[in-house]
Design an enzyme around this catalytic site. Structure first.
Site, PDB file in Angstrom:
ATOM      1  N   SER A   1       0.842  -1.195   0.000  1.00 20.00           N
ATOM      2  CA  SER A   1       0.000   0.000   0.000  1.00 20.00           C
ATOM      3  C   SER A   1       0.878   1.246   0.000  1.00 20.00           C
ATOM      4  CB  SER A   1      -0.885   0.023   1.255  1.00 20.00           C
ATOM      5  OG  SER A   1      -1.556   1.262   1.349  1.00 20.00           O
TER       6      SER A   1
ATOM      7  N   TYR B   1      -1.047  -0.665  11.002  1.00 16.51           N
ATOM      8  CA  TYR B   1      -1.404  -1.152   9.650  1.00 16.51           C
ATOM      9  C   TYR B   1      -0.406  -0.612   8.622  1.00 16.51           C
ATOM     10  CZ  TYR B   1      -3.761  -1.658   5.195  1.00 16.51           C
ATOM     11  OH  TYR B   1      -4.029  -1.970   3.871  1.00 16.51           O
TER      12      TYR B   1
ATOM     13  N   LYS C   1       2.347  -2.776   6.067  1.00 12.10           N
ATOM     14  CA  LYS C   1       2.491  -2.654   4.605  1.00 12.10           C
ATOM     15  C   LYS C   1       3.932  -2.270   4.242  1.00 12.10           C
ATOM     16  CE  LYS C   1      -0.842  -4.443   3.977  1.00 12.10           C
ATOM     17  NZ  LYS C   1      -1.231  -5.489   3.022  1.00 12.10           N
TER      18      LYS C   1
END
Ligand code: NAP
Length: 323
Positions: A167, A199, A203
């Site tokens: 991401s 999070y 990534k």
């Protein structure tokens, strides 16, 4: 990349459908294939005439439901639903061993992931859940699936493919844990957890892991890259109760179909030049300044070594033979 640039590209850079590539006879494996970006990527790959699809799913009933939907548009494809619970290393290893029996495996999308809104510790492994699923289980799978990918490359004399769904938010991780004696153990500690940092960090770990893995695997055998699917309206945001964030995703988010196109582009339309690279808006793109810095390279190796050590300890298996 700043937030303004991110919002601008979400509004202007909608990914186009990937032109047809003939994947006749090929086997593809997609984790998190029952919903969202993974399901849409699977649908698009089926449209490229793949012979067999392995849908790796946490809940087989959900997988069967998605399979029925997917078969409506491509009824002749051999679609198989295989259980994979990335909260459990036993499940990951059983899945990997099953995949190692395949007579052919051409393309893997390591796409399953989650975004927790609060700290949660995995009862079995003791690891924080985001890191357990998004980094540790994904990384373990990336190793276990190398043998069938390599055998297929040798048999058909063309490289197989592995794409990890990362991401753009990897650029926003502060990664305070990087200086800890043991990065993985540090992230298990509740006091280090923050939203959305954890999070974002997971990534970043995908990007670092894939770069190090690619440095150890020949692009003639397996082309390995990571992809930013963009902000996508999917069940990734299922736990989010923040009204402002919900509105932001609703306004700026792409459709899962558009997100799926980025995965298909990275794994089908791009060549060996993308080995070890990060793809965004369907092209190789610079990773975060940290990833490209000398410190980033050093931490990439530290993370690799500590991840291998952790996985070996936790699974009581030797992983050295995979790369
Ligand atoms: N949506 C976005 O804006 C966005 C942006 C950038 C990157 N991504 C990445 O894109 C990938 C796909 O996400 P998505 O947006 O399609 O979200 P999604 O709709 O929630 O799909 C996530 C998939 O991962 C599976 N999964 C979660 N935990 C699992 C576990 N423990 N074991 C096995 N499977 C598990 C889910 O299974 P269940 O259905 O059973 O929960 C689901 O199939 C993720 O890696 C995510 O980080 C998404």
């Amino acid at each position: 990349m700043g937030m303004l640039g991110f919002m601008y590209r979400q509004k202007t850079a909608h990914p186009a459908p990937v032109p047809f590539h003939d994947l006749s006879g090929q086997t593809v494996l997609v984790t998190g294939a029952n919903v969202g970006i993974g399901m849409e990527a699977t649908r698009q790959l089926m449209g490229f005439k793949v012979a067999r699809v392995i849908m790796a799913v946490r809940t087989p009933a959900k997988g069967e439901e998605a399979k029925a939907q997917l078969l409506k548009t491509n009824p002749t494809c051999d679609v198989q639903v295989w259980p994979l619970d990335m909260d459990s290393f036993d499940s990951v290893i059983a899945f990997g061993q099953r995949a190692q029996q395949l007579d052919r495996l051409d393309l893997v999308l390591l796409n399953a992931g989650l975004k927790k809104q609060a700290f949660e510790q995995n009862n079995a492994t003791g690891h924080e859940t985001t890191i357990q699923v998004n980094h540790l289980a994904t990384s373990l799978l990336s190793l276990l699936l190398l043998p069938p990918l390599r055998q297929t490359a040798a048999k058909y004399r063309k490289p197989s493919r592995m794409t990890l769904t990362a991401s753009e938010v990897h650029m926003w991780a502060t990664f305070k844990e990087k200086s800890a004696p043991n990065i993985i153990k540090e992230m298990d500690d509740k006091t280090t957890w923050a939203y959305p940092e954890r999070y974002n960090l997971s990534k970043l770990l995908n990007v670092l892991w894939a770069r190090e893995l690619a440095s150890k695997v020949s692009k003639d055998q397996v082309i390995i890259n990571t992809v930013n699917p963009g902000l996508v309206k999917s069940s990734l945001h299922r736990e989010n109760t923040n009204a402002a964030e919900q509105k932001f995703t609703a306004f700026f988010g792409w459709t899962p179909e558009e997100g799926g196109r980025t995965l298909v582009n990275a794994s089908v339309a791009q060549g060996p030049g993308t080995h070890g690279r990060y793809m965004s808006e369907c092209k190789p793109t610079a990773e975060s300044p940290f990833v490209r810095s000398p410190e980033g390279s050093q931490i990439q190796k530290k993370l690799w070594n500590q991840t291998i050590e952790t996985l070996q300890e936790d699974t009581h298996t030797t992983l050295t033979g995979y790369v």
